[in-house]
Design a protein around this motif. Sequence first.
Motif, PDB file in Angstrom:
ATOM      1  N   GLN A 155      -8.295   8.654  -4.208  1.00  0.00           N
ATOM      2  CA  GLN A 155      -7.597   9.285  -3.093  1.00  0.00           C
ATOM      3  C   GLN A 155      -6.632  10.358  -3.590  1.00  0.00           C
ATOM      4  OE1 GLN A 155      -5.817   5.937  -1.099  1.00  0.00           O
ATOM      5  NE2 GLN A 155      -7.819   5.022  -0.664  1.00  0.00           N
ATOM      6  N   ALA A 156      -5.899  10.033  -4.652  1.00  0.00           N
ATOM      7  CA  ALA A 156      -4.946  10.993  -5.208  1.00  0.00           C
ATOM      8  C   ALA A 156      -5.663  12.262  -5.656  1.00  0.00           C
ATOM      9  CB  ALA A 156      -4.195  10.369  -6.376  1.00  0.00           C
ATOM     10  N   THR A 157      -6.824  12.105  -6.279  1.00  0.00           N
ATOM     11  CA  THR A 157      -7.610  13.254  -6.714  1.00  0.00           C
ATOM     12  C   THR A 157      -8.114  14.055  -5.522  1.00  0.00           C
ATOM     13  OG1 THR A 157      -8.304  12.117  -8.739  1.00  0.00           O
ATOM     14  CG2 THR A 157      -9.657  13.977  -7.990  1.00  0.00           C
ATOM     15  N   ALA A 158      -8.639  13.343  -4.517  1.00  0.00           N
ATOM     16  CA  ALA A 158      -9.178  14.025  -3.341  1.00  0.00           C
ATOM     17  C   ALA A 158      -8.092  14.775  -2.579  1.00  0.00           C
ATOM     18  CB  ALA A 158      -9.857  13.010  -2.424  1.00  0.00           C
ATOM     19  N   LEU A 159      -6.871  14.237  -2.588  1.00  0.00           N
ATOM     20  CA  LEU A 159      -5.762  14.892  -1.897  1.00  0.00           C
ATOM     21  C   LEU A 159      -5.145  16.019  -2.725  1.00  0.00           C
ATOM     22  CD1 LEU A 159      -3.957  11.757  -0.404  1.00  0.00           C
ATOM     23  CD2 LEU A 159      -5.353  13.416   0.829  1.00  0.00           C
ATOM     24  N   GLY A 160      -5.558  16.130  -3.970  1.00  0.00           N
ATOM     25  CA  GLY A 160      -5.018  17.180  -4.825  1.00  0.00           C
ATOM     26  C   GLY A 160      -3.661  16.854  -5.398  1.00  0.00           C
ATOM     27  N   LEU A 161      -3.289  15.574  -5.431  1.00  0.00           N
ATOM     28  CA  LEU A 161      -1.976  15.211  -5.965  1.00  0.00           C
ATOM     29  C   LEU A 161      -1.929  15.472  -7.459  1.00  0.00           C
ATOM     30  CD1 LEU A 161      -1.290  11.815  -4.138  1.00  0.00           C
ATOM     31  CD2 LEU A 161      -0.915  14.154  -3.331  1.00  0.00           C
ATOM     32  N   ARG A 162      -0.775  15.957  -7.913  1.00  0.00           N
ATOM     33  CA  ARG A 162      -0.622  16.272  -9.340  1.00  0.00           C
ATOM     34  C   ARG A 162       0.564  15.569  -9.979  1.00  0.00           C
ATOM     35  NH1 ARG A 162      -1.886  22.734  -9.882  1.00  0.00           N
ATOM     36  NH2 ARG A 162      -3.895  22.738  -8.797  1.00  0.00           N
ATOM     37  N   GLY A 163       1.252  14.737  -9.246  1.00  0.00           N
ATOM     38  CA  GLY A 163       2.390  14.045  -9.825  1.00  0.00           C
ATOM     39  C   GLY A 163       2.951  13.023  -8.863  1.00  0.00           C
ATOM     40  N   THR A 164       3.866  12.226  -9.371  1.00  0.00           N
ATOM     41  CA  THR A 164       4.530  11.199  -8.570  1.00  0.00           C
ATOM     42  C   THR A 164       6.030  11.493  -8.525  1.00  0.00           C
ATOM     43  OG1 THR A 164       4.717   9.813 -10.566  1.00  0.00           O
ATOM     44  CG2 THR A 164       2.840   9.397  -9.087  1.00  0.00           C
ATOM     45  N   PRO A 165       6.705  11.075  -7.457  1.00  0.00           N
ATOM     46  CA  PRO A 165       6.150  10.424  -6.276  1.00  0.00           C
ATOM     47  C   PRO A 165       5.496  11.426  -5.341  1.00  0.00           C
ATOM     48  CG  PRO A 165       8.506  10.738  -5.983  1.00  0.00           C
ATOM     49  CD  PRO A 165       8.182  11.199  -7.378  1.00  0.00           C
ATOM     50  N   ALA A 166       4.557  10.936  -4.561  1.00  0.00           N
ATOM     51  CA  ALA A 166       3.953  11.722  -3.489  1.00  0.00           C
ATOM     52  C   ALA A 166       3.779  10.800  -2.294  1.00  0.00           C
ATOM     53  CB  ALA A 166       2.617  12.302  -3.929  1.00  0.00           C
ATOM     54  N   PHE A 167       4.131  11.287  -1.132  1.00  0.00           N
ATOM     55  CA  PHE A 167       4.097  10.481   0.091  1.00  0.00           C
ATOM     56  C   PHE A 167       3.097  11.070   1.077  1.00  0.00           C
ATOM     57  CE2 PHE A 167       8.264  10.223  -1.797  1.00  0.00           C
ATOM     58  CZ  PHE A 167       8.667   8.899  -1.647  1.00  0.00           C
ATOM     59  N   VAL A 168       2.402  10.182   1.775  1.00  0.00           N
ATOM     60  CA  VAL A 168       1.627  10.599   2.934  1.00  0.00           C
ATOM     61  C   VAL A 168       2.249   9.904   4.134  1.00  0.00           C
ATOM     62  CG1 VAL A 168      -0.622  10.734   4.048  1.00  0.00           C
ATOM     63  CG2 VAL A 168      -0.468  10.820   1.548  1.00  0.00           C
ATOM     64  N   ILE A 169       2.747  10.711   5.070  1.00  0.00           N
ATOM     65  CA  ILE A 169       3.389  10.191   6.277  1.00  0.00           C
ATOM     66  C   ILE A 169       2.763  10.923   7.458  1.00  0.00           C
ATOM     67  CG2 ILE A 169       5.564   9.782   7.501  1.00  0.00           C
ATOM     68  CD1 ILE A 169       7.014  10.125   4.808  1.00  0.00           C
ATOM     69  N   GLY A 170       2.093  10.175   8.304  1.00  0.00           N
ATOM     70  CA  GLY A 170       1.355  10.831   9.377  1.00  0.00           C
ATOM     71  C   GLY A 170       0.245  11.677   8.793  1.00  0.00           C
ATOM     72  N   HIS A 171       0.242  12.970   9.079  1.00  0.00           N
ATOM     73  CA  HIS A 171      -0.797  13.869   8.591  1.00  0.00           C
ATOM     74  C   HIS A 171      -0.234  14.879   7.592  1.00  0.00           C
ATOM     75  CE1 HIS A 171      -4.106  13.140  11.738  1.00  0.00           C
ATOM     76  NE2 HIS A 171      -3.238  12.165  11.831  1.00  0.00           N
ATOM     77  N   VAL A 172       0.799  14.480   6.883  1.00  0.00           N
ATOM     78  CA  VAL A 172       1.468  15.420   5.984  1.00  0.00           C
ATOM     79  C   VAL A 172       1.691  14.785   4.616  1.00  0.00           C
ATOM     80  CG1 VAL A 172       3.478  16.925   5.672  1.00  0.00           C
ATOM     81  CG2 VAL A 172       2.669  16.409   7.983  1.00  0.00           C
ATOM     82  N   ILE A 173       1.479  15.566   3.565  1.00  0.00           N
ATOM     83  CA  ILE A 173       1.849  15.165   2.205  1.00  0.00           C
ATOM     84  C   ILE A 173       3.245  15.708   1.920  1.00  0.00           C
ATOM     85  CG2 ILE A 173       1.449  15.538  -0.260  1.00  0.00           C
ATOM     86  CD1 ILE A 173      -1.471  15.693   0.261  1.00  0.00           C
TER      87      ILE A 173
END
Length: 207
Positions: free
Chosen positions: A170-188
């Motif tokens: 999921q992190a890869t598919a969302l394009g995340l590159r570091g922590t922390p990262a939050f998904v709240i509603g429809h927003v990263i």
Amino acid sequence: MKEPTMINRRSFLTTTGLGAGALLVLPTRSRAETLTADAIFRDPDQPVLGNPDGDITIAEFFDYQCPFCKKDHPIVESFVKRDGKIRLVMKDWPIFGPPSLYASQLVLGASTFGGYRKGLEALMDTPGRLTDDEIDKLLTDAGVDLAKAKAAYNAEKTRWDGLLARTSGQATALGLRGTPAFVIGHVIYSGLMDDDALTKAVAKARA
């Protein structure tokens, strides 16, 4: 049959809330990828904190060795407790090396006998990098039966490794590159989030 809510990392997710230590989260591949919201927020193997019946879920991708995750954790927990209607899922993304993976495995194992919160809090209440020996001591001092946690993880290794693999995917598919990262509603939201940022993000999700 109702169609699942889909998350498209190109058009659906907005990156905001960049703070100290944050790495900009942007799509890096030309091929659009989709995820269901349930895959991120409601994985059946994912332990849940906060209010399990809450109307909004905060999904935090974190690492037990990430100093910014640890700095933000008391703020997130305080906000969730005060709001009272939020599900919090701490999505293990062990990207800081073998000790991070070891920590995730033990705490997930401990979740099978009620030791998840104890283990998570003990490891998050530290400044940064950890060794395996330090992880063992911290969990033991917090009252987590280390041998039982290891046995529980090994007994359901396929389950927990599957959860970790799904989170990483999921992190890869969302394009995340570091922590922390939050998904709240429809927003990263990437990086540290203070109380005001959390308040606005949850209000936006509820709206």
